[in-house]
Design a protein around this motif. Structure first.
Motif, PDB file in Angstrom:
ATOM      1  N   MET A 177       0.923  -1.082   0.016  1.00 31.25           N
ATOM      2  CA  MET A 177       0.035  -0.086   0.027  1.00 31.25           C
ATOM      3  C   MET A 177       0.916   1.006   0.162  1.00 31.25           C
ATOM      4  N   LYS A 178       0.349   2.224  -0.763  1.00 34.72           N
ATOM      5  CA  LYS A 178       1.196   3.570  -0.784  1.00 34.72           C
ATOM      6  C   LYS A 178       0.169   4.771  -0.287  1.00 34.72           C
ATOM      7  N   THR A 179       0.617   5.662   0.417  1.00 34.84           N
ATOM      8  CA  THR A 179      -0.143   6.798   0.716  1.00 34.84           C
ATOM      9  C   THR A 179       0.688   8.012   0.076  1.00 34.84           C
ATOM     10  N   ILE A 180      -0.348   8.875  -0.744  1.00 28.88           N
ATOM     11  CA  ILE A 180       0.165   9.936  -1.472  1.00 28.88           C
ATOM     12  C   ILE A 180      -0.541  11.155  -1.163  1.00 28.88           C
ATOM     13  N   SER A 181      -0.040  12.327  -1.290  1.00 26.72           N
ATOM     14  CA  SER A 181      -0.821  13.709  -1.146  1.00 26.72           C
ATOM     15  C   SER A 181      -1.140  14.133  -2.356  1.00 26.72           C
ATOM     16  N   VAL A 182      -2.159  15.042  -2.551  1.00 23.83           N
ATOM     17  CA  VAL A 182      -2.709  15.903  -3.598  1.00 23.83           C
ATOM     18  C   VAL A 182      -3.058  17.064  -3.108  1.00 23.83           C
ATOM     19  N   ARG A 183      -2.341  18.204  -3.637  1.00 20.63           N
ATOM     20  CA  ARG A 183      -2.791  19.633  -3.505  1.00 20.63           C
ATOM     21  C   ARG A 183      -3.702  20.138  -4.292  1.00 20.63           C
ATOM     22  N   THR A 184      -4.979  20.713  -3.597  1.00 19.23           N
ATOM     23  CA  THR A 184      -5.703  21.237  -4.616  1.00 19.23           C
ATOM     24  C   THR A 184      -5.705  22.868  -4.406  1.00 19.23           C
ATOM     25  N   GLN A 185      -6.038  23.370  -5.385  1.00 17.01           N
ATOM     26  CA  GLN A 185      -5.846  25.011  -5.369  1.00 17.01           C
ATOM     27  C   GLN A 185      -6.982  25.799  -5.702  1.00 17.01           C
ATOM     28  N   LYS A 186      -8.387  25.132  -5.444  1.00 15.81           N
ATOM     29  CA  LYS A 186      -9.638  25.904  -5.556  1.00 15.81           C
ATOM     30  C   LYS A 186     -10.585  25.367  -4.625  1.00 15.81           C
ATOM     31  N   LYS A 187     -11.645  25.987  -4.358  1.00 15.85           N
ATOM     32  CA  LYS A 187     -12.883  25.604  -3.637  1.00 15.85           C
ATOM     33  C   LYS A 187     -13.301  24.159  -3.984  1.00 15.85           C
ATOM     34  N   ASP A 188     -13.506  24.526  -5.291  1.00 15.30           N
ATOM     35  CA  ASP A 188     -14.187  23.224  -6.142  1.00 15.30           C
ATOM     36  C   ASP A 188     -13.327  22.769  -7.335  1.00 15.30           C
ATOM     37  N   GLN A 189     -12.688  21.750  -7.398  1.00 17.91           N
ATOM     38  CA  GLN A 189     -11.837  21.476  -8.217  1.00 17.91           C
ATOM     39  C   GLN A 189     -11.884  20.132  -8.784  1.00 17.91           C
ATOM     40  N   VAL A 190     -11.566  19.683 -10.001  1.00 18.35           N
ATOM     41  CA  VAL A 190     -11.470  18.197 -10.616  1.00 18.35           C
ATOM     42  C   VAL A 190      -9.895  17.945 -10.807  1.00 18.35           C
ATOM     43  N   ILE A 191      -9.291  17.138 -10.456  1.00 14.50           N
ATOM     44  CA  ILE A 191      -7.878  16.939 -10.562  1.00 14.50           C
ATOM     45  C   ILE A 191      -7.820  15.265 -11.031  1.00 14.50           C
ATOM     46  N   ASP A 192      -7.213  15.341 -12.386  1.00 18.20           N
ATOM     47  CA  ASP A 192      -6.987  13.986 -13.042  1.00 18.20           C
ATOM     48  C   ASP A 192      -5.720  13.227 -12.274  1.00 18.20           C
ATOM     49  N   ILE A 193      -6.004  12.195 -11.743  1.00 21.09           N
ATOM     50  CA  ILE A 193      -4.926  11.411 -10.909  1.00 21.09           C
ATOM     51  C   ILE A 193      -4.683  10.024 -11.678  1.00 21.09           C
ATOM     52  N   THR A 194      -5.019   9.973 -12.797  1.00 18.44           N
ATOM     53  CA  THR A 194      -4.911   8.840 -13.513  1.00 18.44           C
ATOM     54  C   THR A 194      -3.242   8.322 -13.764  1.00 18.44           C
ATOM     55  N   ASP A 195      -2.413   9.350 -14.234  1.00 18.04           N
ATOM     56  CA  ASP A 195      -1.150   9.184 -14.137  1.00 18.04           C
ATOM     57  C   ASP A 195      -0.475   8.920 -12.907  1.00 18.04           C
ATOM     58  N   THR A 196      -1.097   9.609 -11.613  1.00 19.42           N
ATOM     59  CA  THR A 196      -0.411   9.211 -10.436  1.00 19.42           C
ATOM     60  C   THR A 196      -0.672   7.656 -10.268  1.00 19.42           C
ATOM     61  N   VAL A 197      -1.940   7.120 -10.438  1.00 16.31           N
ATOM     62  CA  VAL A 197      -2.211   5.819  -9.970  1.00 16.31           C
ATOM     63  C   VAL A 197      -1.283   4.793 -10.807  1.00 16.31           C
ATOM     64  N   GLU A 198      -1.261   5.240 -11.922  1.00  8.49           N
ATOM     65  CA  GLU A 198      -0.439   4.047 -12.932  1.00  8.49           C
ATOM     66  C   GLU A 198       0.939   4.474 -12.609  1.00  8.49           C
ATOM     67  N   HIS A 199       1.582   5.397 -11.969  1.00 10.14           N
ATOM     68  CA  HIS A 199       2.848   5.584 -12.019  1.00 10.14           C
ATOM     69  C   HIS A 199       3.007   4.724 -10.471  1.00 10.14           C
TER      70      HIS A 199
ATOM     71  N   ASP B 108     -18.657  21.544 -15.815  1.00 10.76           N
ATOM     72  CA  ASP B 108     -19.674  21.104 -15.884  1.00 10.76           C
ATOM     73  C   ASP B 108     -20.266  19.945 -14.914  1.00 10.76           C
ATOM     74  N   LEU B 109     -19.355  19.094 -14.408  1.00 13.56           N
ATOM     75  CA  LEU B 109     -19.595  18.186 -13.315  1.00 13.56           C
ATOM     76  C   LEU B 109     -19.592  19.024 -12.171  1.00 13.56           C
ATOM     77  N   LEU B 110     -18.760  19.830 -11.923  1.00 19.39           N
ATOM     78  CA  LEU B 110     -18.814  20.706 -10.479  1.00 19.39           C
ATOM     79  C   LEU B 110     -20.210  21.682 -10.667  1.00 19.39           C
ATOM     80  N   ASP B 111     -20.537  22.108 -11.743  1.00 22.36           N
ATOM     81  CA  ASP B 111     -21.826  22.972 -11.892  1.00 22.36           C
ATOM     82  C   ASP B 111     -22.865  22.000 -11.651  1.00 22.36           C
ATOM     83  N   ALA B 112     -23.080  20.946 -12.192  1.00 24.73           N
ATOM     84  CA  ALA B 112     -23.938  19.919 -12.075  1.00 24.73           C
ATOM     85  C   ALA B 112     -24.141  19.463 -10.603  1.00 24.73           C
TER      86      ALA B 112
END
Length: 129
Positions: free
Chosen positions: A1-23, A58-62
């Motif tokens: 198992m691995k624990t990672i951190s992701v820094r977000t920059q906005k109140k509402d935000q979508v972050i693609d973590i696909t590459d992080t998971v595949e790494h 669009d996702l965040l607004d919906a």
């Protein structure tokens, strides 16, 4: 198992973590199996999505338009309640099959973290089996 951190920059935000998971899968996972991804917070979530330009917004607004304007009873901060509710609706985890160290996603699918109360440092736990 691995624990990672992701820094977000906005109140509402979508972050693609696909590459992080595949790494992670290339570095520490078996060649084939399942990858469990869990975000250890109550105001962000995980899901998959098509990330064509603008679809993140669009996702965040919906999501924000899904919840009615109510008098919430959350003792910590009633204005913060929709963040918790949307996180619960989406969920904190995903399990995605992988082969040859690559997630078996559809052509347009990405694994995303949905931030609902940023900016923050988010903790994700990854486990390949």
């Amino acid at each position: 198992m691995k624990t990672i951190s992701v820094r977000t920059q906005k109140k509402d935000q979508v972050i693609d973590i696909t590459d992080t998971v595949e790494h992670y899968l290339r570095q520490e996972g078996p060649e084939d199996g399942l990858c469990s991804i869990f975000v250890a917070h109550t105001t962000c979530a995980l899901t998959t999505a098509d990330l064509d330009p603008g679809t993140d917004l669009d996702l965040l607004d919906a999501l924000r338009h899904m919840l009615p304007h109510l008098s919430y009873r959350h003792p910590h901060d009633p204005h913060h309640t929709p963040d918790h509710l949307l996180s619960s609706i989406l969920g904190p985890d995903l399990v995605v099959p992988f082969s040859d160290h690559r997630l078996m996603l559809g052509t347009w699918q990405s694994v995303i973290l949905v931030e609902l109360d940023g900016p923050r440092e988010r903790t994700l736990h990854l486990h390949a089996f």
